[in-house]
Motif scaffolding. Structure first.
Motif, PDB file in Angstrom:
ATOM      1  N   ASP A   1       0.827  -1.198   0.000  1.00 29.83           N
ATOM      2  CA  ASP A   1       0.000   0.000   0.000  1.00 29.83           C
ATOM      3  C   ASP A   1       0.866   1.254   0.000  1.00 29.83           C
ATOM      4  OD1 ASP A   1      -2.458   1.280   0.019  1.00 29.83           O
ATOM      5  OD2 ASP A   1      -2.402   1.491   2.219  1.00 29.83           O
TER       6      ASP A   1
ATOM      7  N   GLN B   1       2.539   1.739  -3.417  1.00 28.72           N
ATOM      8  CA  GLN B   1       1.621   2.221  -4.433  1.00 28.72           C
ATOM      9  C   GLN B   1       1.307   3.698  -4.221  1.00 28.72           C
ATOM     10  OE1 GLN B   1      -1.782  -0.345  -4.523  1.00 28.72           O
ATOM     11  NE2 GLN B   1      -0.626  -2.037  -5.426  1.00 28.72           N
ATOM     12  N   ARG B   2       1.220   4.161  -3.035  1.00 27.36           N
ATOM     13  CA  ARG B   2       0.929   5.574  -2.766  1.00 27.36           C
ATOM     14  C   ARG B   2       2.088   6.452  -3.248  1.00 27.36           C
ATOM     15  NH1 ARG B   2      -1.396   5.724   3.352  1.00 27.36           N
ATOM     16  NH2 ARG B   2      -3.236   4.506   2.935  1.00 27.36           N
ATOM     17  N   ARG B   3       3.270   5.956  -3.157  1.00 31.23           N
ATOM     18  CA  ARG B   3       4.429   6.734  -3.601  1.00 31.23           C
ATOM     19  C   ARG B   3       4.439   6.881  -5.104  1.00 31.23           C
ATOM     20  NH1 ARG B   3       9.920   6.295  -0.352  1.00 31.23           N
ATOM     21  NH2 ARG B   3       9.149   7.310   1.487  1.00 31.23           N
TER      22      ARG B   3
END
Length: 126
Positions: free
Chosen positions: A120, A123-125
């Motif tokens: 998670d 993916q946010r980065r």
């Protein structure tokens, strides 16, 4: 009369001998060169013995000093060894704690919830 005169003369002679014996001390026997040399040799031997005894005393004192120094060094060495053993024990405990922490982290990163959190975050980065 002759006999009495002889006895009186002998008594007088004996009395004079006694007075002389008391008045003049007896002469010591003459000292010979061999006696002097013998005494000098004995004196030299005694001086050597005294010198050897003094050397022995000095050596004994030196041995005692060296024994004390050796004991102090042995004490210092045993203290150093003890301190080193304590340090090794401390390092061993720290290593065990570090290994436990590493194992806990390994287990943690393989748990599904942690893997999900990491994915998670990645993916946010992006």
């Amino acid at each position: 009369d002759l006999e009495q005169l002889r006895q009186t003369h002998n008594e007088e002679l004996e009395r004079v001998r006694d007075e002389l014996a008391q008045a003049v001390p007896p002469q010591p026997p003459a000292v010979r060169n061999e006696d002097i040399a013998d005494l000098e040799t004995k004196l030299k031997g005694v001086r050597e013995l005294i010198g050897n005894k003094q050397d022995t005393i000095l050596l004994e004192e030196r041995v005692r000093a060296l024994e004390e120094e050796l004991k102090m060094r042995e004490d210092d060495e045993s203290k150093t060894v003890l301190a080193y053993k304590q340090h090794l024990e401390k390092m061993k405990v720290e290593q065990e704690e570090t290994m436990e922490e590493a194992n806990r982290l390994r287990r943690m990163i393989t748990e599904p919830w942690y893997v999900c959190c990491l994915n998670d975050l990645l993916q946010r980065r992006r």
